[in-house]
Design a protein around this motif. Structure first.
Motif, short mmCIF file in Angstrom:
data_model
loop_
_atom_site.label_atom_id
_atom_site.label_comp_id
_atom_site.label_asym_id
_atom_site.label_seq_id
_atom_site.Cartn_x
_atom_site.Cartn_y
_atom_site.Cartn_z
N ILE A 20 0.95 -1.10 0.01
CA ILE A 20 0.27 -0.04 0.29
C ILE A 20 1.35 1.02 -0.15
N ILE A 21 0.94 1.48 -1.06
CA ILE A 21 1.25 3.06 -1.20
C ILE A 21 0.72 4.66 -1.09
N GLU A 22 1.09 5.62 -0.78
CA GLU A 22 0.96 6.57 -0.82
C GLU A 22 1.47 7.66 -0.99
N LEU A 23 0.64 8.35 -2.09
CA LEU A 23 1.25 9.92 -3.18
C LEU A 23 0.74 10.58 -3.02
N ASN A 24 1.87 11.48 -3.07
CA ASN A 24 1.34 13.13 -2.72
C ASN A 24 1.58 14.24 -3.94
N VAL A 25 0.26 14.16 -4.89
CA VAL A 25 0.29 14.23 -6.13
C VAL A 25 -0.09 15.84 -6.10
N TYR A 30 -2.93 10.31 -2.56
CA TYR A 30 -3.75 9.39 -2.86
C TYR A 30 -2.87 8.22 -2.42
N ILE A 31 -4.10 7.31 -1.88
CA ILE A 31 -3.24 6.18 -1.79
C ILE A 31 -3.92 4.58 -2.02
N THR A 32 -2.96 4.20 -2.76
CA THR A 32 -2.95 2.75 -4.01
C THR A 32 -1.89 1.67 -4.15
N ARG A 33 -2.60 0.37 -4.40
CA ARG A 33 -1.67 -1.02 -3.94
C ARG A 33 -0.33 -0.24 -4.84
N TYR A 34 0.29 -1.32 -4.33
CA TYR A 34 1.74 -0.99 -5.66
C TYR A 34 1.52 -1.83 -6.86
N ARG A 59 10.15 12.46 -1.30
CA ARG A 59 8.99 12.69 -0.78
C ARG A 59 8.30 13.86 0.13
N ASP A 60 7.33 14.05 0.37
CA ASP A 60 6.48 15.07 1.05
C ASP A 60 7.19 15.23 2.78
N THR A 61 7.00 15.84 3.79
CA THR A 61 7.07 15.83 4.57
C THR A 61 6.71 15.23 5.62
N LYS A 62 5.72 13.95 5.37
CA LYS A 62 4.97 13.18 6.28
C LYS A 62 5.37 11.65 5.46
N GLY A 63 6.51 12.00 4.06
CA GLY A 63 7.19 10.54 3.82
C GLY A 63 6.32 9.94 2.44
N ARG A 64 5.41 10.78 2.71
CA ARG A 64 4.99 10.87 0.98
C ARG A 64 5.27 10.59 -0.17
N PHE A 65 5.61 9.64 -1.15
CA PHE A 65 5.89 10.39 -2.24
C PHE A 65 5.33 11.32 -3.26
N PHE A 72 -5.71 17.08 -9.14
CA PHE A 72 -6.83 16.38 -9.38
C PHE A 72 -7.31 15.83 -10.50
N LEU A 73 -6.34 15.89 -12.04
CA LEU A 73 -6.09 15.37 -12.77
C LEU A 73 -5.85 14.25 -12.68
N PHE A 74 -5.47 13.49 -11.10
CA PHE A 74 -4.24 13.12 -10.74
C PHE A 74 -5.20 11.40 -10.55
N ARG A 75 -6.50 12.13 -10.26
CA ARG A 75 -7.86 10.99 -10.67
C ARG A 75 -8.23 10.22 -10.91
N TYR A 76 -8.48 10.54 -12.66
CA TYR A 76 -7.99 9.52 -14.07
C TYR A 76 -7.17 8.98 -14.63
N ILE A 77 -6.04 9.62 -13.96
CA ILE A 77 -4.61 8.62 -14.66
C ILE A 77 -5.07 7.64 -13.72
N LEU A 78 -5.01 7.24 -12.05
CA LEU A 78 -4.95 6.37 -11.80
C LEU A 78 -6.38 5.21 -12.00
N ASP A 79 -7.46 5.78 -12.25
CA ASP A 79 -8.67 5.13 -12.94
C ASP A 79 -8.04 4.80 -13.81
N TYR A 80 -8.10 5.02 -14.96
CA TYR A 80 -7.38 4.32 -15.59
C TYR A 80 -5.92 2.62 -15.58
#
Length: 279
Positions: A20-25, A30-34, A59-65, A72-80
């Motif tokens: 499980i990977i956390e992203l800051n885009v 966003y939280i998604t699977r590897y 990484r951001d200050t909380k360790g997220r990539f 906001f457009l990244f949601r459609y990238i991830l859905d695809y």
């Protein structure tokens, strides 16, 4: 001894990332699977998360990539990447920007899916004026639907500009001394709100418009939930003037929120709205 492999073809024991990977885009989390991030071979995300070490990734200050792209457009990238299908809201106005994101993430199949949709959007129907300026053409601009959008001047019609109102509002505070004798000490404006038709707001403010509170609003609908990414009123006025708007009204309210007993300084809070109109 052979280790089992995951969907990306990399042995599980050699993975440098959790399942499980956390992203800051672009500020959106966003939280998604590897396996989702590595589901499209040779894509940018596949290259990023197929490395043997994660030390080279920002990484951001909380360790997220961290990925410095449109959050906001990244949601459609991830859905695809989850099911290899493109599903967009009806009257989606940002195909051009989404295509650029697909090109950045090296998703050629998604780019192809978006390309015919852009060509269809270049012919405007009853949904209003073109809102993505990268997709506009002279023929498309002239084809704005007069019956649904109201009267145009001849110059505005030739330029593809819709008539309408945009209201911007801001809250502020200032300190005023005894008997109003001292200069008011103004504080920084916290946020500039934008109200009006979605297509007009995006045309005027473009990338500086924060749509996080109302991301899927159709271009012919109205909203009062947008705000600007900057806090300079003069910058907002310049953008409106460059787009052909002029101020027709303004109003302001103020209340005394706090009074200092020893100095008689009073801290006032105000809310001001400026109404702009384009013929």
């Amino acid at each position: 001894m052979d280790f089992p492999e995951n969907a990306s073809g990399i042995p599980v024991e050699e993975l440098a990332f959790p399942e499980i990977i956390e992203l800051n885009v672009g500020g959106q989390v966003y939280i998604t699977r590897y396996s989702t991030l590595t589901s499209v071979p040779d894509s940018l995300l596949w290259k990023m998360f197929s490395q043997k070490s994660s030390k080279n990734l920002a990484r951001d200050t909380k360790g997220r990539f961290f990925i410095d792209r449109d959050g906001f457009l990244f949601r459609y990238i991830l859905d695809y990447m989850r099911d290899r299908q493109l599903v967009l809201p009806e009257h989606f106005p940002e195909q051009g920007r989404l295509q650029r994101e697909a090109e950045f993430f090296n998703l050629p199949e998604l780019v192809q899916l978006l390309a015919p949709k852009i060509s269809k959007q270049n012919t405007l129907g009853d949904d209003g004026c073109q809102t993505d300026q990268d997709e506009s053409s002279p023929c498309a601009n002239i084809a704005c639907n007069l019956s649904s959008l109201g009267a145009y001047s001849s110059l505005a019609a030739a330029d593809g500009q819709c008539s309408g109102f945009i209201t911007i509002g801001c809250r502020g505070s200032y300190t005023l001394g005894r008997d109003c004798q001292t200069d008011a000490k103004f504080r920084r404006v916290a946020r500039i709100m934008v109200c009006g038709k979605t297509s007009l707001a995006k045309e005027v403010f473009g990338e500086t418009l924060n749509e996080s509170h109302d991301p899927d609003r159709q271009p012919d609908r109205y909203t009062s939930r947008y705000y600007l990414k900057f806090t300079s009123l003069e910058q907002a006025f310049d953008r409106l003037a460059d787009a052909g708007f002029h101020m027709v009204a303004c109003n302001s309210t103020g209340t005394c929120a706090f009074a200092h007993v020893q100095t008689d300084d009073k801290i006032w809070t105000s809310y001001t709205e400026y109404v702009f109109y384009r013929e």
